[in-house]
Write an enzyme that holds these catalytic residues in place. Structure first.
Site, PDB file in Angstrom:
ATOM      1  N   SER A 247      84.105  43.428  42.968  1.00 15.88           N
ATOM      2  CA  SER A 247      83.014  42.579  42.481  1.00 15.88           C
ATOM      3  C   SER A 247      82.203  43.287  41.405  1.00 15.88           C
ATOM      4  O   SER A 247      82.756  43.712  40.391  1.00 15.88           O
ATOM      5  CB  SER A 247      82.148  42.139  43.670  1.00 15.88           C
ATOM      6  OG  SER A 247      81.265  41.113  43.311  1.00 15.88           O
TER       7      SER A 247
ATOM      8  N   ASP B 201      87.442  31.866  44.299  1.00 16.14           N
ATOM      9  CA  ASP B 201      86.347  32.668  43.752  1.00 16.14           C
ATOM     10  C   ASP B 201      85.933  32.139  42.379  1.00 16.14           C
ATOM     11  O   ASP B 201      86.773  32.033  41.483  1.00 16.14           O
ATOM     12  CB  ASP B 201      86.823  34.119  43.627  1.00 16.14           C
ATOM     13  CG  ASP B 201      85.745  35.074  43.154  1.00 16.14           C
ATOM     14  OD1 ASP B 201      84.636  34.629  42.816  1.00 16.14           O
ATOM     15  OD2 ASP B 201      86.031  36.284  43.125  1.00 16.14           O
TER      16      ASP B 201
ATOM     17  N   HIS C  71      85.672  35.054  47.561  1.00 14.31           N
ATOM     18  CA  HIS C  71      85.169  36.318  47.033  1.00 14.31           C
ATOM     19  C   HIS C  71      84.782  37.238  48.194  1.00 14.31           C
ATOM     20  O   HIS C  71      84.353  36.782  49.245  1.00 14.31           O
ATOM     21  CB  HIS C  71      83.939  36.021  46.167  1.00 14.31           C
ATOM     22  CG  HIS C  71      83.417  37.188  45.398  1.00 14.31           C
ATOM     23  ND1 HIS C  71      83.926  37.561  44.182  1.00 14.31           N
ATOM     24  CD2 HIS C  71      82.414  38.065  45.663  1.00 14.31           C
ATOM     25  CE1 HIS C  71      83.269  38.606  43.730  1.00 14.31           C
ATOM     26  NE2 HIS C  71      82.345  38.940  44.619  1.00 14.31           N
TER      27      HIS C  71
END
Length: 321
Positions: free
Chosen positions: A165, A262, A292
């Site tokens: 991320s 995501d 995610h």
């Protein structure tokens, strides 16, 4: 606008649905808006997912000096070899959350499968410490490891980055920073980037995905960005908007893992196209039915372990050449 969003529940795997159910059960009834409280809740919530983490040969904490004060590190040794490849792990959390503790099981899994010394950095979080503090701290760590390679039993010419991320963004941003500062970064052997944010302002995936179920609505993403950056102009800086950087040279082989559900996945697809245009080795793998941050949930989600193994295999392939 939620009415334009895909019905993600009809696309999620059963295990991913169970993750959301567990999180709903474990979450506090009244959520705080205070960032310090949110960080504390995040640390507490991740303890459940970090249970049954693999045992390694040795794990210890270390503090080093950095350009903005002390930097906290955690070293993970999967074995007792005399010399090892090295991974720098940069955790995600929207630049505002997270630590070695919240990502402990993920880091241990990568260290185990890659057979590498893995060093996690607790970079200073935003908004207290804004761009480019985390990047410069991560670059300081890389230099420290190379200068002290013998002490830590690592090969100073075999360092890779792994991040998830926001951590994936920091991995690429730090690589670009080091390339521009040092010119020769051939010692960086690979980048293993899980569902990263790389600079898109809008995309099809951002339009139809993202919401309260993953904390990645349009408003959420804007909050993370404004917390991290000093001003609007920095949203185009190549160490943040990495798709705006010169990616034609000096980039090591890249593995990109994306989650099907995501909103950030188009960032990785765009990065893949740019890297391949410049003949830079890049592999992208999409994990179906995943949200995610799915790496955290290896306790019940098999795709999390699969993604770690795939990234580790890519790492070993390009490290051992």
């Amino acid at each position: 606008m939620l009415h334009n969003k895909i019905d993600i529940y009809s696309h999620m795997t059963d295990e991913m649905k169970k993750v959301l159910q567990i999180q709903e059960t474990n979450s506090k009834k009244e959520s705080s808006s205070d960032l310090l409280d949110i960080r504390e809740e995040y640390e507490e919530e991740r303890k459940f997912w970090n249970e049954d983490a693999p045992e390694l040969f040795k794990v210890f904490d270390k503090t080093i000096s950095g350009p903005y004060g002390d930097i906290s590190l955690r070293f993970y040794y999967p074995n007792n070899q005399d010399i090892n490849n090295c991974v720098v792990f940069i955790h995600g959390g929207g630049f505002i959350l997270g630590s070695s503790n919240t990502h402990d099981k993920t880091i241990r899994n990568f260290a185990k499968h890659s057979s590498s010394v893995t060093v996690s950095i607790d970079y200073k979080l935003s908004p207290e410490h804004k761009f480019p503090v985390a990047i410069k701290e991560s670059a300081t760590l890389v230099k420290y490891l190379r200068q002290n390679a013998t002490k830590y039993k690592i090969n100073k010419n075999s360092i890779s980055f792994v991040g998830d991320s926001a951590g994936a963004n920091l991995c690429l941003g730090t690589t670009l920073f080091l390339r521009d500062e040092l010119e020769d970064i051939s010692f960086i052997k690979s980048l293993i980037l899980y569902y990263g944010l790389f600079g898109l302002k809008d995309s099809p995936s951002r339009r139809v995905l993202g919401g309260p179920w993953d904390g990645l609505s349009k408003e959420d993403l804007k909050y993370y960005e404004t917390s991290y950056l000093n001003n609007e102009e920095e949203s185009n800086h190549p160490y943040y908007d990495c798709l705006n950087a010169d990616l034609s040279y000096g980039i090591p082989p890249v593995y990109l893992a994306v989650a099907e559900l995501d909103p950030l996945k188009d960032d990785s697809f765009a990065l893949e196209k740019i890297l391949k245009k410049h003949n830079i080795t890049c592999e992208l793998e999409e994990f179906k039915g995943m949200l995610h941050s799915f790496l955290h949930y290896s306790r019940i989600v098999p795709q999390a372990e699969q993604a770690i193994i795939a990234g580790s295999d890519f790492f070993k392939k390009h490290t051992n050449k």
